[in-house]
Design an enzyme around this catalytic site. Structure first.
Site, PDB file in Angstrom:
ATOM      1  N   GLU A   1       5.360   4.795   8.271  1.00 45.14           N
ATOM      2  CA  GLU A   1       5.597   4.304   9.488  1.00 45.14           C
ATOM      3  C   GLU A   1       7.032   4.000  10.258  1.00 45.14           C
ATOM      4  OE1 GLU A   1       3.685  -0.934   8.958  1.00 45.14           O
ATOM      5  OE2 GLU A   1       5.395   0.173   7.666  1.00 45.14           O
TER       6      GLU A   1
ATOM      7  N   ASP B   1     -12.158 -12.095 -11.020  1.00 45.95           N
ATOM      8  CA  ASP B   1     -10.914 -12.867 -10.522  1.00 45.95           C
ATOM      9  C   ASP B   1     -10.973 -13.823  -8.538  1.00 45.95           C
ATOM     10  OD1 ASP B   1     -10.333 -10.806  -9.931  1.00 45.95           O
ATOM     11  OD2 ASP B   1      -8.217 -11.083 -10.636  1.00 45.95           O
TER      12      ASP B   1
ATOM     13  N   ASP C   1     -14.106  -6.548  -5.972  1.00 48.57           N
ATOM     14  CA  ASP C   1     -13.400  -7.793  -7.200  1.00 48.57           C
ATOM     15  C   ASP C   1     -14.389  -7.175  -8.318  1.00 48.57           C
ATOM     16  OD1 ASP C   1     -12.580  -8.585  -8.599  1.00 48.57           O
ATOM     17  OD2 ASP C   1     -13.520 -10.661  -8.095  1.00 48.57           O
TER      18      ASP C   1
ATOM     19  N   HIS D   1      -3.752  -2.707   7.614  1.00 45.71           N
ATOM     20  CA  HIS D   1      -3.666  -4.177   6.721  1.00 45.71           C
ATOM     21  C   HIS D   1      -2.642  -5.030   7.777  1.00 45.71           C
ATOM     22  CE1 HIS D   1      -0.484  -1.756   5.648  1.00 45.71           C
ATOM     23  NE2 HIS D   1       0.789  -2.718   5.767  1.00 45.71           N
ATOM     24  N   ASP D   2      -1.672  -4.569   8.729  1.00 44.09           N
ATOM     25  CA  ASP D   2      -0.727  -5.208   9.439  1.00 44.09           C
ATOM     26  C   ASP D   2      -1.114  -5.923  11.395  1.00 44.09           C
ATOM     27  OD1 ASP D   2       1.159  -5.565   7.366  1.00 44.09           O
ATOM     28  OD2 ASP D   2       1.967  -3.653   8.095  1.00 44.09           O
TER      29      ASP D   2
ATOM     30  N   ASP E   1      -9.644  -4.889  -7.215  1.00 37.46           N
ATOM     31  CA  ASP E   1      -8.987  -4.293  -7.930  1.00 37.46           C
ATOM     32  C   ASP E   1      -9.389  -3.087  -8.559  1.00 37.46           C
ATOM     33  OD1 ASP E   1     -11.832  -4.428  -9.496  1.00 37.46           O
ATOM     34  OD2 ASP E   1     -11.402  -6.175 -10.150  1.00 37.46           O
TER      35      ASP E   1
ATOM     36  N   ASP F   1       6.296   2.982   3.688  1.00 38.46           N
ATOM     37  CA  ASP F   1       6.754   1.677   4.696  1.00 38.46           C
ATOM     38  C   ASP F   1       7.525   1.899   5.230  1.00 38.46           C
ATOM     39  OD1 ASP F   1       5.575  -0.476   5.096  1.00 38.46           O
ATOM     40  OD2 ASP F   1       6.835  -1.656   4.124  1.00 38.46           O
TER      41      ASP F   1
ATOM     42  N   ASP G   1       0.677   3.966  -1.072  1.00 39.70           N
ATOM     43  CA  ASP G   1       2.045   3.906  -0.460  1.00 39.70           C
ATOM     44  C   ASP G   1       3.297   3.935  -0.900  1.00 39.70           C
ATOM     45  OD1 ASP G   1       2.981   1.252   1.632  1.00 39.70           O
ATOM     46  OD2 ASP G   1       0.741   1.251   1.976  1.00 39.70           O
TER      47      ASP G   1
END
Length: 567
Positions: free
Chosen positions: A265, A25, A21, A338-339, A29, A206, A98
């Protein structure tokens, strides 16, 4: 198959929300990624796969896209993206975006139009169906089919305005696009070409095997104790999936330079289908993500139902994929994304053997035939998180499952929480651990999800200063892949197939060979490879402990030790 550039490449996945970051915030990013490009270069990665940064309401953390050609202000601007892309290319790193086109956000202008009336020109861009015959809209059982969503509940959502239901395999805010409509495909291909023209180097696609559905949308068989029918046979590997992916290749990639990477995927795909999807002669995809090895510790009740996966389970499954795609197609090699929960907590030892077990698992995967993928923090040996209450979680799949399991099915909350700690996607989504300082150096603000409390010991600053760290080992694995055609192009042969602790294999090409021996247990492991001729004079080229002593073709590997020999 002829050599392709991605055979010798290492891919690194960045989950932007949790990477770095720059503005305080609490959310990662693009400028945060820019600030850490030197970390990626030092690791030796060749490609970065960037999880979605498009405009989104963030119901599913950006996988619900409301504008495919706009950067979400949460992450920055298109100028920031161009600067990031240029910075990567200056370092010789490619950028893969992605691509999420099985569904959009319900706030995408396409869906807003589609939902405005039954006769809108874009009505057929999504899957709309009336209630079941004789049922009133909204009443229980009125849904067009008995399909369930991956994120719990029905896969159908009633639109009160038009009195019809729309299909959403995931969140109700992620309506499925209707790929039967050629206008949908045209719009997607136009968008893909726009990104490639901007300089992007390919796409991770995806759930791309869900694009073609059985247009009759039949009910699925309800398993014992289940709430919904099994719809997988009707939305995965559908009747036109190969047609659609070939068309995509011809409309987007054909005629361009051979510098792109396409990876699909594909939950539930088997070896036979993967061969077809990745056969170069079919001109569909370069490689696929399959899920068999990360389903091995799932019981009959699905991902939240845990069973122990043994070394033999892993060995047999991974070897089958190595052998199945040996002559046609190509493997994607991954433990984390990430999953998925963190592999060192899942198949390793995240306690006293965290470092050596992370190295062992990395060695095992990276030296197989295929393209390895590293998920942010994996190169540090980041672990699962000791979440204490349901309020600690942020993931929609996790929160929906908890509500259904506890409130609807009446399961004990402590048992459900135990399953969430082990399996939740949030284990992968806590902030990247850069330093031992406040918030692990991720943000000067309040992070959107809490930092793993082990960050004072597990962080990039410490790892990069330690020549015996997980980071140093992953860098050595990348270097070995880059310099050795045996790793990038050699054959694969399993050794010690029935050994319950050691995963061993040989990679060979044109007289050169590597022998990989990995102890996947917390106990010493004896081995005997005397049946392997020609290895008497092999030398150690990589070892997880840095001081491996290999007495010959038989010996003992220490707990979680990995040794790579070359002849």
């Amino acid at each position: 198959m002829s050599d392709k550039w991605w055979q010798s490449a290492v891919v690194y996945q960045v989950y932007p929300r949790s990477f770095a970051d720059s503005d305080g915030d609490g959310i990662g990013d693009l400028r945060g990624i820019i600030q850490h490009l030197d970390h990626l270069e030092a690791l030796g990665v060749d490609v970065v796969w960037l999880s979605p940064i498009y405009a989104s309401p963030h119901d599913d953390n950006g996988y619900d896209i409301s504008d495919y050609q706009r950067i979400d202000p949460l992450f920055g601007s298109l100028d920031d993206f161009d600067e990031l892309l240029a910075g990567m290319h200056e370092r010789g790193i490619k950028l893969v975006m992605d691509l999420v086109v099985n569904h959009t956000s319900d706030e995408h202008p396409w869906f807003v139009e589609s939902a405005s009336s039954r006769d809108n020109p874009k009505r057929d861009w999504y899957w709309w169906r009336p209630p079941r015959d004789g049922a009133q809209p909204g009443e229980h059982g009125a849904e067009p089919t008995n399909w369930g969503s991956f994120f719990s509940g029905s896969a159908w959502q009633l639109d009160e305005q038009t009195g019809e239901y729309y299909l959403h395999l995931f969140s109700r805010k992620q309506p499925d696009l209707n790929w039967e409509n050629p206008q949908v495909r045209d719009a997607v291909y136009e968008m893909m070409n726009w990104w490639l023209d901007r300089g992007v180097d390919g796409f991770r696609m995806d759930v791309v095997n869900f694009l073609s559905k059985d247009v009759s949308l039949p009910d699925g068989v309800v398993p014992p104790g289940g709430l919904y029918g099994d719809a997988y046979p009707f939305f995965a590997q559908g009747p036109r999936i190969h047609e659609f992916l070939h068309e995509m290749h011809e409309r987007v990639f054909a005629g361009r330079e051979d510098r792109y990477l396409t990876v699909g995927e594909m939950p539930g795909v088997d070896i036979a289908e993967a061969r077809r999807f990745t056969d170069p002669d079919r001109r569909e995809l370069d490689m696929v993500f399959q899920f068999e090895h990360v389903d091995l510790d799932h019981g009959p009740g699905g991902k939240w139902d845990h069973r122990e996966a043994t070394v033999l389970d892993l060995k047999r499954n991974l070897a089958q994929w190595q052998e199945g795609l040996a002559d046609v197609g190509w493997n994607s090699l991954y433990w984390n994304n990430h999953d998925q929960p963190r592999v060192v907590s899942r198949f390793g030892d995240d306690g006293e053997n965290r470092v050596v077990s992370a190295k062992a698992l990395g060695t095992l995967l990276h030296l197989m035939r295929g393209t390895p993928y590293v998920y942010q923090g994996e190169e540090l040996g980041m672990t699962n998180v000791p979440f204490s209450t349901i309020d600690d979680f942020r993931d929609i799949e996790t929160l929906n499952y908890y509500a259904e399991a506890v409130d609807v099915l009446g399961r004990p909350a402590d048992e459900v929480l135990a399953a969430l700690r082990r399996t939740s996607r949030d284990n992968a989504r806590t902030p990247m651990q850069w330093t031992g300082g406040p918030n692990a150096g991720f943000t000067t603000g309040t992070p959107w999800i809490a930092v793993n409390p082990n960050y004072p010991e597990v962080n990039a600053e410490a790892a990069r200063a330690d020549s015996d760290s997980v980071f140093a080992h992953y860098r050595a694995l990348a270097e070995l892949r880059h310099r050795s055609r045996v790793v990038s192009a050699g054959g694969f042969a399993l050794v010690l197939p029935e050994h319950e602790q050691i995963f061993g294999y040989v990679r060979g090409l044109d007289g050169d060979a590597l022998l990989v021996l990995v102890n996947l247990s917390g106990d010493a492991a004896e081995y005997d490879t005397s049946q392997l001729a020609g290895w008497e004079v092999a030398r150690v080229v990589l070892a997880s402990g840095g001081d491996a002593v290999v007495p010959g073709l038989s010996g003992v590997l220490r707990p979680w030790e990995a040794v790579v020999l070359q002849r």
